[in-house]
Design a protein around this motif. Sequence first.
Motif, short mmCIF file in Angstrom:
data_model
loop_
_atom_site.label_atom_id
_atom_site.label_comp_id
_atom_site.label_asym_id
_atom_site.label_seq_id
_atom_site.Cartn_x
_atom_site.Cartn_y
_atom_site.Cartn_z
N VAL A 1 -3.81 -3.65 8.69
CA VAL A 1 -2.57 -3.06 8.17
C VAL A 1 -1.95 -4.02 7.16
N THR A 2 -1.62 -3.49 6.00
CA THR A 2 -0.96 -4.26 4.94
C THR A 2 0.49 -3.81 4.81
N PHE A 3 1.22 -4.50 3.93
CA PHE A 3 2.61 -4.08 3.69
C PHE A 3 2.65 -2.67 3.09
N LYS A 4 1.67 -2.36 2.27
CA LYS A 4 1.61 -1.02 1.69
C LYS A 4 1.50 0.04 2.79
N ASP A 5 0.75 -0.29 3.84
CA ASP A 5 0.59 0.64 4.96
C ASP A 5 1.86 0.71 5.82
N ILE A 6 2.45 -0.46 6.05
CA ILE A 6 3.61 -0.50 6.95
C ILE A 6 4.78 0.31 6.40
N TYR A 7 4.85 0.44 5.08
CA TYR A 7 5.92 1.23 4.48
C TYR A 7 5.79 2.71 4.84
N LYS A 8 4.63 3.12 5.36
CA LYS A 8 4.44 4.50 5.79
C LYS A 8 5.24 4.81 7.06
N LEU A 9 5.75 3.75 7.67
CA LEU A 9 6.55 3.95 8.88
C LEU A 9 8.03 4.12 8.57
N TYR A 10 8.38 4.16 7.29
CA TYR A 10 9.73 4.54 6.92
C TYR A 10 10.02 5.93 7.48
N PRO A 11 11.26 6.25 7.78
CA PRO A 11 11.58 7.60 8.27
C PRO A 11 11.08 8.69 7.32
N GLU A 12 10.58 9.78 7.92
CA GLU A 12 10.12 10.97 7.20
C GLU A 12 9.05 10.65 6.15
N THR A 13 8.13 9.81 6.54
CA THR A 13 6.99 9.46 5.67
C THR A 13 5.70 9.71 6.44
N TRP A 14 4.70 10.30 5.81
CA TRP A 14 3.42 10.56 6.47
C TRP A 14 2.71 9.26 6.81
N LEU A 15 2.20 9.19 8.03
CA LEU A 15 1.42 8.02 8.42
C LEU A 15 0.00 8.15 7.88
N ASN A 16 -0.59 7.02 7.51
CA ASN A 16 -1.96 7.05 6.99
C ASN A 16 -2.96 6.63 8.07
N SER B 1 3.60 -7.73 -0.39
CA SER B 1 2.17 -7.39 -0.42
C SER B 1 1.40 -8.33 0.50
N GLY B 2 0.18 -7.93 0.83
CA GLY B 2 -0.64 -8.76 1.70
C GLY B 2 -0.89 -8.10 3.03
N ILE B 3 -1.67 -8.79 3.86
CA ILE B 3 -2.06 -8.27 5.17
C ILE B 3 -1.02 -8.67 6.22
N ILE B 4 -0.65 -7.71 7.02
CA ILE B 4 0.31 -7.98 8.11
C ILE B 4 -0.43 -8.30 9.41
N ALA B 5 -1.47 -7.51 9.73
CA ALA B 5 -2.20 -7.73 10.98
C ALA B 5 -3.61 -7.16 10.88
N GLU B 6 -4.53 -7.77 11.66
CA GLU B 6 -5.90 -7.30 11.74
C GLU B 6 -6.34 -7.29 13.21
N MET B 7 -7.12 -6.30 13.59
CA MET B 7 -7.66 -6.22 14.94
C MET B 7 -8.98 -5.48 14.89
N ARG B 8 -10.05 -6.16 15.22
CA ARG B 8 -11.40 -5.61 15.13
C ARG B 8 -11.63 -5.06 13.71
N THR B 9 -11.87 -3.77 13.62
CA THR B 9 -12.12 -3.21 12.28
C THR B 9 -10.86 -2.66 11.63
#
Length: 366
Positions: free
Chosen positions: A175-190, A164-172
């Motif tokens: 991306v958190t770990f919860k978001d990065i898991y959306k890059l698993y194969p066959e998963t919808w990106l948010n 958990s936690g923030i992975i990266a920030e840029m301007r506004t």
Amino acid sequence: MSVKHLARNTPTDFFSPTCSKKFKNRNNNNNPSPFHTTSIVSYAMMPKESVNNQLDLYRSDKKTIAAESLDTLIADLESLLLDSSKAKPKNISPESDFKRKFLEDRIKHRKKIDEIIHESTTTYKDGFQQKLKKLLEKPKVPAVIPLTEEENLIVDKLFKGGQSGIIAEMRTARVTFKDIYKLYPETWLNDEIINFYFELLADRSGKTDNIPAIHCFNTFFYSTLRDSGYQKVRRWTKRVDVFAKDLLFVPINQSYHWILGVMDMKRKVVSVYDSLGGTHNHILDTFLSYLQEEHIDKKKTELDITEWRKEMPTNIPQQGNMSDCGAFTCTFAERLSRQMPFDFSQKDMTTIRRRIALNIAKKAIF
């Protein structure tokens, strides 16, 4: 026929003229030619087996055989056969018959050597041509470059569950770990993944020469413009002159499907790139309407859109499932931002997803 008669009637050019001359020039008293005229008597007196042995010894001299002309040998044989045909059978000399058989045998050997030379030359030439072709060919670089071992280790750590936690920030964008898991194969990106990636594209464009100047709207731009009108998005470009850009990118989520809207300011084209091949005339009309209002608001003059075109490219990579539309949308934008061809397909999606995760963690597209 007596031995003396055989010796006296043996012509000095027992072999072909060319061959006889070569033998005369290269032989000496210590090493006479086995068929030199001065020694023909000795060979005439030999048993047949001994003569054959000497013939075999002579045939082993490959340098002499290779130096002879096949045409010359055949001409000698034809001349000999012509002379023999004019003579009566009883007058055909034994030495002529012997020479005929010898020449026929030499011709067979010459033909065999020519075949070997031709085959080896052809094989060498073909092999050389193949090697030359390989040298001239540009090495094929994979369109979607695989991650290195080190890069894969970074992505594996990012994808490790339970973090958990923030992975990266840029301007506004964030991306958190919860978001990065959306890059698993066959998963919808948010929205978070899409928005961060488009921020990276804009950042690269601003720092890199010789690529289009781009501006990226976020994933909420189109829905706001469509539902609430221009006034709701008018201030979104207060620090940006969109008419000074080359490309405007608009990632759009339509009914849980990601597509890419593009306004090409130089070519005067509005387009939509859809990895499922849908029709989006309403989106294109909305883009043109937005540009007209934006021009009036920022430039205080009307924009002539009569020269503008609407496009919905169909000859583009298509997704093979219902979950990779976000990855396709990001990759369409990435290629367009560098004016590169769409050299990817469904089979590349796992690598592309992992590359996007790495880009986010590094806060750079490379």
